[in-house]
Design a protein around this motif. Sequence first.
Motif: not given
Length: 279
Positions: A148-166, A140-145
Motif C-alpha cells: 500500500a505504501a509503494v502504491l501510494e508513492t507510485v500513484q503520486r507520479y501518475t506514471p504511464d507505465f511501471v517497470v520492475l527492474a529486478k 517491520g511491515m506486513n506485505r499488504e501495508a
Amino acid sequence: MQTNILLINCPDQSGLVFKVTNILYNKYDLNIISNGEFVERNFNHFFMRTEFSGAFDREQLLKELYAVLPANVEISLTDQKKKDIVLLATKEHHCLSDLLIRHAFNELNANVRCVISNYNVLEDLTQKFGIPFHHISHEGMNREAHEAAVLETVQRYTPDFVVLAKYMRILSGEFVSHFSNRIVNIHHSFLPAFVGANPYAQAYERGVKIIGATAHFVNNDLDQGPIIAQNVIPVDHTHSAREMAQAGRDVEKNVLAKSLRLVLNERVFVYRNKTIIFE
C-alpha cells in the motif's frame, strides 16, 4: 512535424485497411509514414498500427474512424511524446543502471519520474542521475501495508507505465489492477520454463544448453503475463549456476530495454494472454 500513432484492433472484415487509409489520406490529406497490419487467424481478429503526420481535428477523425469500423473496435490515437515511467528495484543494479544510462542519453522514449526500492542499496546510484529515490522498507511491515505504501508513492507520479527492474517482490492482484497491462517485468529465464525463484539453479540442475530472459506484462498469475520480448545465450555443462546468473544479467538488461522500446513507442498490442508486436 509531429508524428501521430494510430492503433486499431477489431474483428477482421474486408476493406479495413482501405477504410482507414482512405480517411487519413483522402479526407484529411495526412502523410502516412508507416503502416503495419496483422490478422490473428485463430480468432479472425485484425490489428493495425499506422504512423502519420499532418494537421487534423482529433475528435472528428476519431468520429469518422468509428463510423466505418466494426462496432466493437478499439482505437488509440497518440502522439510520440515521452511516457512517464516509475522504476521499482530491489538490490541488483544491472537493469536499473542500464535504464538510467539510456534515460540520461535520451535513448528511452520516457521520463523516469522516480525509483522505488525496498532497500537503500541503489540510492547513491540513482541520485547520481538526478532521479528521486524512495526507500520503502518492507521490514517491520506486513506485505499488504508495504505494498500500500509503494502504491501510494507510485500513484503520486501518475506514471504511464511501471517497470520492475529486478524488483524481487510478488505484487498482489490489487496492486496490478491499478495498472492493467502497464507493468513491465524482466524475468531471469526463458518463460514459460523455470518460473518463480532461482531459475538459474533450476536451469543448472536440468543441464540446459541455453539460458535466457523474458520481459512480460504483469498479471495475476506469477510470471504468466503476456510476453513482450525474449532472448537467449548458449551455455554448457562447465557453467555453474553462479556463472549462468552472471552471463544472464547482460541478457536481462538488453531484453528489458528492448521491451520498453516497443512498449513506449506504441508497438505492442495485448490480445488475450499474448502480444502482437509491430517492430
